[in-house]
Design an enzyme around this catalytic site. Structure first.
Site, PDB file in Angstrom:
ATOM      1  N   GLY A 212       0.825  -1.207   0.000  1.00 40.97           N
ATOM      2  CA  GLY A 212       0.000   0.000   0.000  1.00 40.97           C
ATOM      3  C   GLY A 212       0.855   1.251   0.000  1.00 40.97           C
ATOM      4  O   GLY A 212       0.461   2.287   0.539  1.00 40.97           O
TER       5      GLY A 212
ATOM      6  N   LYS B 160       1.314   7.875   2.488  1.00 38.48           N
ATOM      7  CA  LYS B 160       1.630   9.265   2.147  1.00 38.48           C
ATOM      8  C   LYS B 160       1.597  10.176   3.370  1.00 38.48           C
ATOM      9  O   LYS B 160       2.493  11.003   3.562  1.00 38.48           O
ATOM     10  CB  LYS B 160       0.617   9.756   1.101  1.00 38.48           C
ATOM     11  CG  LYS B 160       0.796  11.206   0.699  1.00 38.48           C
ATOM     12  CD  LYS B 160      -0.184  11.600  -0.411  1.00 38.48           C
ATOM     13  CE  LYS B 160      -1.603  11.665   0.085  1.00 38.48           C
ATOM     14  NZ  LYS B 160      -2.545  12.179  -0.936  1.00 38.48           N
TER      15      LYS B 160
ATOM     16  N   ASP C  51     -14.155   1.238  12.345  1.00 31.64           N
ATOM     17  CA  ASP C  51     -12.935   2.026  12.185  1.00 31.64           C
ATOM     18  C   ASP C  51     -12.419   2.572  13.509  1.00 31.64           C
ATOM     19  O   ASP C  51     -11.210   2.585  13.752  1.00 31.64           O
ATOM     20  CB  ASP C  51     -13.206   3.188  11.218  1.00 31.64           C
ATOM     21  CG  ASP C  51     -11.967   4.032  10.942  1.00 31.64           C
ATOM     22  OD1 ASP C  51     -10.867   3.449  10.866  1.00 31.64           O
ATOM     23  OD2 ASP C  51     -12.106   5.263  10.797  1.00 31.64           O
TER      24      ASP C  51
ATOM     25  N   HIS D 285      -9.568   1.948  18.326  1.00 29.74           N
ATOM     26  CA  HIS D 285      -9.013   3.071  19.076  1.00 29.74           C
ATOM     27  C   HIS D 285      -9.676   3.285  20.444  1.00 29.74           C
ATOM     28  O   HIS D 285      -9.009   3.314  21.480  1.00 29.74           O
ATOM     29  CB  HIS D 285      -9.149   4.366  18.276  1.00 29.74           C
ATOM     30  CG  HIS D 285      -8.442   4.360  16.967  1.00 29.74           C
ATOM     31  ND1 HIS D 285      -7.259   3.691  16.747  1.00 29.74           N
ATOM     32  CD2 HIS D 285      -8.741   4.973  15.787  1.00 29.74           C
ATOM     33  CE1 HIS D 285      -6.864   3.889  15.497  1.00 29.74           C
ATOM     34  NE2 HIS D 285      -7.746   4.656  14.905  1.00 29.74           N
TER      35      HIS D 285
END
Length: 471
Positions: free
Chosen positions: A17, A24, A237, A242
């Site tokens: 990836g 990025k 997600d 998290h």
């Protein structure tokens, strides 16, 4: 744990990836910052990989140079040139990784027989299991450390299947399930605040605390991540990873040592004691305009917001609700933990408008802690006022230079330190806790951008409501 400035062995970094958004924004900037700080090995190579070629190696380097210019403040040109000079790209996919395996083996030979392999899998959940199978078939996983990006599966069934695939290819001590929240200085500071302060730890229980909030709102929308959100949603997600990991740090018992075994054992006990979520205690929301985003279905009911009530039935926490909230396009970007304390009898002070004592942890890059207390208002009468004590590490320590989460966690992988990574039993148990919500999804309610979510979510904590907004 290894000493922070100990130079790691030579490494071959393999990033799947490598042309994606995470690479990025986080991975290549993290590698650059580690290089600039002198924390990378003296000898290393970076091989990016993916299904589609970004062009020649030089074209790939130019793209990464642009990313560093965008996401790193004032990058050092010499360091950038050195990092990019070690960077190449090799096409691979779940069906064919032979060329990549040869490239990695050659790089390893060039670096010397003590060179280590670090393989970072930044791929969608559906691609994770096939990619791991490929790593095993071509020998890339042999003696490698595998960094697995969340979410770890999409439900209990797929998480168990992913774990079985991993166990068929590597041992558990080779697996680093990364949750970047655990790499944040402020999250780690929860442990220091609790266990290093005799003023706080004795009060950290149901005898003194009536509720806990973990609140992570974001002002940003999905920002071009339509494909990801349509397949994952906010619940998978953010909640299963998290916010529940932060809950584990808040609710755990004191570990004997701050090492991978003891810390993760205590966190696992917290998750074992969590009640499976009641869908009636969960609110899903979707911000207005989400369906107009690129790659989003016109009739999508995917949630961009979640608020819920959770319970941890340990002796320390039984009866104390944990309220969690997170979402996109909300009224502020914050990461706040709030512990609300019981209010003592206050009749002796007459009428007063002060709220309860609260201990508030702001999970910013440099940790900040606020304690809301009551004091006497100066003057001839016994009136109360609210006052706040503040600990701000960035002001108290002039040498405060926290590592960004991905920097810290990449460094830990090179060291082989799994303390801040998620273990397989934690993953499986958290999917068990979440499965009732996946089986009986709450209705997804609309909310205005810039608000604090649906009305049902605002009412979830009861009459007092959420600490945020606190302006």
């Amino acid at each position: 744990m290894a000493q922070e400035r100990e130079t790691p062995a030579p490494h071959v970094f393999v990033i799947f990836g490598a042309t994606g958004d995470l690479a990025k924004r986080k991975l290549f900037p993290g590698i650059y910052k580690l290089a600039a700080a002198g924390r990378l090995p003296d000898d290393y190579a970076i091989i990016g990989s993916g299904r589609h070629s970004p062009g020649s190696d030089e074209e790939f380097r130019d793209k990464i140079r642009g990313s560093l210019g965008e996401f790193v403040d004032d990058p050092d040109g010499d360091v950038v040139d050195d990092v990019l000079g070690r960077l190449t790209f090799c096409v691979s996919d779940a069906d064919d990784g032979k060329d990549l395996a040869q490239a990695v083996e050659q790089a390893r030979k060039d670096l010397g027989e003590d060179a280590q392999k670090l393989i970072y899998l930044s791929v969608p959940p559906a691609a994770m299991e096939p990619m791991i199978g490929m790593l095993g078939r071509v020998g890339l996983a042999d003696d490698a450390r595998l960094v697995i990006e969340k979410p770890f599966g999409t439900d209990l069934k797929t998480a168990c299947e992913l774990d079985a695939t991993l166990k068929g290819v590597v041992s558990e001590d080779q697996v680093f399930r990364i949750d970047h929240f655990l790499g944040k200085e402020a999250v780690q500071n929860i442990l220091a605040l609790r266990f290093a302060n005799g003023l706080i730890e004795p009060t950290w229980s149901r005898e003194n605390i009536v509720s806990v909030e973990i609140d992570v709102p974001e002002e940003l929308t999905i920002e071009g991540r339509g494909n990801f959100y349509e397949s994952t949603g906010c619940f998978r997600d953010m909640i299963t990873t998290h916010l529940f990991q932060v809950l584990g740090f808040v609710a755990m018992e004191p570990p004997v040592h701050l090492d991978a075994l003891a810390l993760r054992n205590e966190k696992s006990k917290v998750f074992a004691a969590m009640r499976p979520l009641d869908p009636q205690d969960v609110v899903f929301g979707q911000y207005e305009g989400y369906r107009d985003e690129d790659d989003v279905a016109d009739d999508s009911d995917v949630e961009t917001f979640v608020a819920l009530r959770a319970h941890v039935d340990t002796e320390r926490w039984q009866g104390v609700p944990f309220h969690l909230r997170t979402g996109k396009a909300l009224g502020a970007t914050r990461r706040t933990i709030t512990l609300t304390y019981r209010t003592p009898p206050m009749g002796r002070f007459g009428e007063y408008g002060c709220g309860p004592n609260q201990l508030v942890l702001e999970l910013t890059d440099s940790p900040r802690v606020d304690i809301d207390l009551h004091a006497k208002r100066p003057g001839p009468t016994m009136e109360l006022i609210s006052s706040t004590l503040r600990l701000d590490v960035s002001q108290d320590d002039p040498h405060d230079t926290p590592l960004e989460a991905y920097e810290r966690l990449l460094l830990d992988v090179m060291r082989g330190d799994q303390t801040l990574f998620t273990r397989s039993d934690e993953v499986e148990r958290l999917w068990e806790v979440c499965q009732p919500v996946l089986d009986a999804r709450p209705e997804t309610q609309p909310y205005a951008q810039g608000s604090w979510g649906p009305d049902d979510a605002l009412a979830l904590p009861g009459e007092r409501g959420w600490r945020l907004p606190d302006a």
